[in-house]
Scaffold this active site. Structure first.
Site, PDB file in Angstrom:
ATOM      1  CG  ASP A  77      -0.229  -0.006   2.533  1.00 30.37           C
ATOM      2  OD1 ASP A  77       0.753  -0.757   2.664  1.00 30.37           O
ATOM      3  OD2 ASP A  77      -0.648   0.729   3.459  1.00 30.37           O
ATOM      4  CD  GLU A 110       4.122   0.611   6.867  1.00 28.89           C
ATOM      5  OE1 GLU A 110       4.948   0.907   7.757  1.00 28.89           O
ATOM      6  OE2 GLU A 110       3.767   1.423   5.971  1.00 28.89           O
TER       7      GLU A 110
END
Length: 355
Positions: free
Chosen positions: A74, A128
């Site tokens: 991400d 994350e």
């Protein structure tokens, strides 16, 4: 979007291909699908599993030791910095630094390191960049804990192609004061809670942070006021104030040690811990970590001044380091970019280490 990634291609081109697939936290499904499909098609020597929007792959060669390589898929929200573009020896775009350059290195190794001297596990995970409760590594640990076991973890977060060993711990506390409300025209009848926090601020102003060396790595602690809140109205003596303080502590302190230290610093105040994450010792004395350092040509590792997911692996009882392309100070900025030489350097070092 391409149907597949060319995993064994130039890792710089692979980085650009990853950047061009949007994967803002919580919306990684398209990229996870692409990574999973590419690994299944181009790396038949790997066992591949899926956990939510995390993709995991590993060898089962019966080697004596196992190395885990991890990278999140991400990014932070796009800020008018897509698609990727290359200008000379620099690749620009959202995620080039944090951390699709590292993901590209991992994917290339997953496809091409078919006979490594260690068994390998590759973990590409989600979420994350948002609150820790959503971090895909936590879900993987709950559902597929055996996939995170190994003798060394390498988190391919940006580190300027240098080994950043371990990481600092972090703790946030609220220093709270109370008073008595009164009309400001008769202020002597009240007790001002904002004034009362002044002593805590003076202690912060005079605070001298520790500098700690562990395994040859220097960790600089810090203690900073990050927020202050109080006040009722423009004509009322306030009866409550909250000072929020962030403490970055060296990994030789446990969270309990860090809390005890802050309670000592703010002795006499009401102190409430609101957030904490343990640090990670560098672990560079382990045999596998020493071999990784040797593969860099002996370039001295440095301590990680910040918190990363290496701490999650350290909590599982294994040494962990950060090693990836890109300048971490450019992460999350509109100007995010990575020198292409750092991508190839990271790949070369890890290939030398693993094969």
């Amino acid at each position: 979007m391409a149907d597949t990634l060319h995993l064994s291609a130039d890792p710089v081109d692979l980085t650009a291909a990853l950047v061009d697939v949007p994967s803002v936290s919580g919306d990684e499904a398209d990229l996870a699908d692409l990574v999973e499909r590419s690994l299944r098609e181009q790396a038949p020597h790997l066992e591949v599993v899926r956990s939510g929007n995390a993709v995991l792959a590993r060898t089962t060669l019966g080697r004596e030791r196992r190395v885990v390589l991890a990278g999140h898929l991400d990014t932070v929200p796009i800020n008018d910095n897509m698609p990727s573009r290359r200008e000379g020896d620099v690749l620009h775009g959202c995620g080039t630094v944090d951390m699709k350059g590292g993901d590209a290195v991992m994917l290339n190794l997953a496809a091409t390191a078919v006979d490594p001297r260690y068994d390998l596990t590759f973990v590409f995970y989600d979420c994350e960049e948002v609150e820790a409760t959503r971090n895909g590594l936590g879900r993987v640990e709950r559902e597929l804990a055996e996939w995170l076991a190994g003798d060394l973890a390498i988190v391919c977060e940006p580190s300027n192609a240098s080994i950043e060993a371990g990481c600092q711990g972090t703790m946030r506390v609220e220093v709270r004061t109370t008073g008595v409300r009164a009309h400001t025209a008769r202020g002597w009848m009240g007790v001002n809670a904002i004034h009362a926090v002044g002593e805590a601020l003076r202690r912060l102003e005079s605070y001298e942070a520790r500098v700690v060396e562990i395994d040859g790595c220097t960790y600089r602690e810090g203690l900073q006021a990050v927020k202050i809140a109080g006040g009722v109205a423009g004509n009322v003596v306030p009866d409550a104030c909250v000072l929020t303080v962030n403490h970055r502590f060296a990994p030789d302190r446990s969270p309990a040690d860090a809390e005890a230290h802050l309670r000592e610093v703010f002795d006499g105040f009401d102190v409430v811990v609101t957030d904490v994450a343990a640090g990670a010792l560098p672990g560079l004395s382990s045999p596998v970590a020493r071999e990784l350092v040797a593969a860099t040509g002996g370039k001295p590792p440095v301590g990680k001044l910040g918190w990363t997911d290496v701490a999650r692996f350290a909590a599982l009882g294994m040494p962990a380091v950060n090693f990836g392309p890109g300048d971490p100070t450019l992460a999350h900025t509109q100007q995010e970019n990575v020198p292409v030489g750092q991508i190839t350097t990271c790949l070369e070092v890890l290939r030398r280490f693993l094969t």
